[in-house]
Design an enzyme around this catalytic site. Structure first.
Site, PDB file in Angstrom:
ATOM      1  N   ASP A  22       0.842  -1.198   0.000  1.00 57.51           N
ATOM      2  CA  ASP A  22       0.000   0.000   0.000  1.00 57.51           C
ATOM      3  C   ASP A  22       0.875   1.246   0.000  1.00 57.51           C
ATOM      4  OD1 ASP A  22      -2.349   1.406  -0.055  1.00 57.51           O
ATOM      5  OD2 ASP A  22      -2.849   1.090   2.053  1.00 57.51           O
ATOM      6  N   HIS A  39       3.386   2.383  -8.996  1.00 58.24           N
ATOM      7  CA  HIS A  39       3.313   0.934  -9.185  1.00 58.24           C
ATOM      8  C   HIS A  39       4.618   0.401  -9.769  1.00 58.24           C
ATOM      9  CE1 HIS A  39      -0.766   1.329  -8.037  1.00 58.24           C
ATOM     10  NE2 HIS A  39      -1.212   1.826  -9.183  1.00 58.24           N
ATOM     11  N   LEU A 135      10.694 -21.205  -2.296  1.00 60.80           N
ATOM     12  CA  LEU A 135       9.724 -20.238  -1.763  1.00 60.80           C
ATOM     13  C   LEU A 135       8.431 -20.383  -2.560  1.00 60.80           C
ATOM     14  CD1 LEU A 135       9.029 -17.597  -0.082  1.00 60.80           C
ATOM     15  CD2 LEU A 135       9.826 -16.305  -2.058  1.00 60.80           C
TER      16      LEU A 135
HETATM   17  C1  IPE Z   1      -1.027  -0.268  -3.708  1.00 59.93           C
HETATM   18  O1  IPE Z   1      -0.827   1.118  -3.658  1.00 59.93           O
HETATM   19  C2  IPE Z   1      -1.090  -0.754  -5.141  1.00 59.93           C
HETATM   20  C3  IPE Z   1      -1.964  -1.898  -5.437  1.00 59.93           C
HETATM   21  C4  IPE Z   1      -1.968  -2.997  -4.736  1.00 59.93           C
HETATM   22  C5  IPE Z   1      -2.836  -1.837  -6.619  1.00 59.93           C
HETATM   23  P1  IPE Z   1      -2.047   2.113  -3.847  1.00 59.93           P
HETATM   24  O2  IPE Z   1      -2.316   2.246  -5.310  1.00 59.93           O
HETATM   25  O3  IPE Z   1      -3.210   1.655  -3.028  1.00 59.93           O
HETATM   26  O4  IPE Z   1      -1.464   3.484  -3.295  1.00 59.93           O
HETATM   27  P2  IPE Z   1      -2.222   4.606  -2.429  1.00 59.93           P
HETATM   28  O5  IPE Z   1      -2.882   3.914  -1.267  1.00 59.93           O
HETATM   29  O6  IPE Z   1      -3.218   5.256  -3.329  1.00 59.93           O
HETATM   30  O7  IPE Z   1      -1.123   5.528  -1.999  1.00 59.93           O
HETATM   31 MG    MG Z   2      -3.979   2.156  -1.160  1.00 57.08          MG
END
Ligand code: IPE
Ligand code: MG
Length: 251
Positions: A22, A39, A135
């Site tokens: 996250d 991402h 793993l």
């Molecule tokens: C996690 O980061 C990415 C996924 C698992 C798709 P987020 O996309 O939720 O990032 P924030 O929470 O908006 O910062």
């Molecule tokens: Mg998020």
């Protein structure tokens, strides 16, 4: 980079670690970049963490890469995440295979919104690495834990309806064995980055006795050292599984 694992008790390594990735969007936002750049940066963090899991000797690692709720994001972001997941598999697969990593996928793979190409690449990666044991790396993709439990319940109900199974035979072992990855052990430690303290429909059944760790850093800043810190913190906890505190330990 190689970890200094001398502070780790080899007898108390969490067998299964769950990762709720996250904070990718916030990481990108803070840099004036589009969310998708977060991402991209998150991929390096994930695979550094995978290397850390191999070094520490963790057997199972489950990463929440796309939730059933993530479809509600913008079309561009969903499209990007689908493409990125597929691209990442094709780029990483051979390396992971060489390292003895078994790749598994947990989620509703029959969802027509998943492009066929993704489905094909996931199936291929799973098949290619199915004999590996260093793993077990599970990608929770189009994953939602309530749905997983509903799907398992349906599978058992249809066996009852057909007369193949008696209601009394349904127990915890049978239900656990009907989840997406039947041989997945309970999760010992769940890590959620970015300072959020939620489970968000992740491994609800498997987390019955899990310990939780919430580093405040955003996912792209996570790495193998952060995983090691989490494992050492975990090893400092007393897990009682519902039993009373062991007073003989207190003098
Ligand atoms: C996690 O980061 C990415 C996924 C698992 C798709 P987020 O996309 O939720 O990032 P924030 O929470 O908006 O910062
Ligand atoms: Mg998020």
């Amino acid at each position: 980079m190689t970890l200094d694992v001398s502070g780790v008790d080899p007898d108390r390594i969490p067998r299964h670690v769950g990762l709720i990735l996250d904070g990718n969007g916030r990481w990108a936002n803070a840099r004036g970049l589009p969310r998708t750049a977060g991402h991209v940066a998150g991929e390096a963090a994930l695979f550094d963490t995978v290397e850390g899991a191999l070094e520490i000797g963790i057997e199972w690692l489950t990463a929440f890469t796309f939730s059933t709720e993530n479809w509600s994001r913008s079309d561009e972001e969903v499209e990007f995440l689908m493409w990125f997941n597929e691209d990442l598999l094709t780029r990483r697969r051979d390396d992971l295979h060489e390292q003895g990593v078994r790749m598994l996928f947990a989620g509703d793979m029959d969802d027509p919104r998943i492009p066929d190409r993704n489905r094909k690449h996931m199936a291929e990666a799973a098949r290619m690495t199915s004999g590996n044991t260093s793993l077990h790396l599970v990608f929770a993709f189009n994953y939602g834990s309530r749905r997983e439990i509903v799907d398992a319940t349906r599978a058992l109900a249809s066996r009852v309806a057909s007369g193949a199974l008696a209601v009394d035979e349904i127990d915890e072992t049978l239900l656990a064995g009907s989840l997406y990855v039947p041989e997945m052990p309970d999760v010992d430690l769940i890590i959620r980055s970015s300072g959020e303290h939620r489970l968000s429909n992740f491994l609800l059944w498997q987390a019955a006795y899990a310990e939780f760790y919430f580093p405040g850093i955003l996912w792209p800043d996570f790495d193998r050292q952060a995983l090691l810190d989490a494992v050492i913190d975990y090893q400092g906890r007393e897990r009682r599984f519902g039993a009373a505190e062991d007073l003989s330990r207190i003098d």
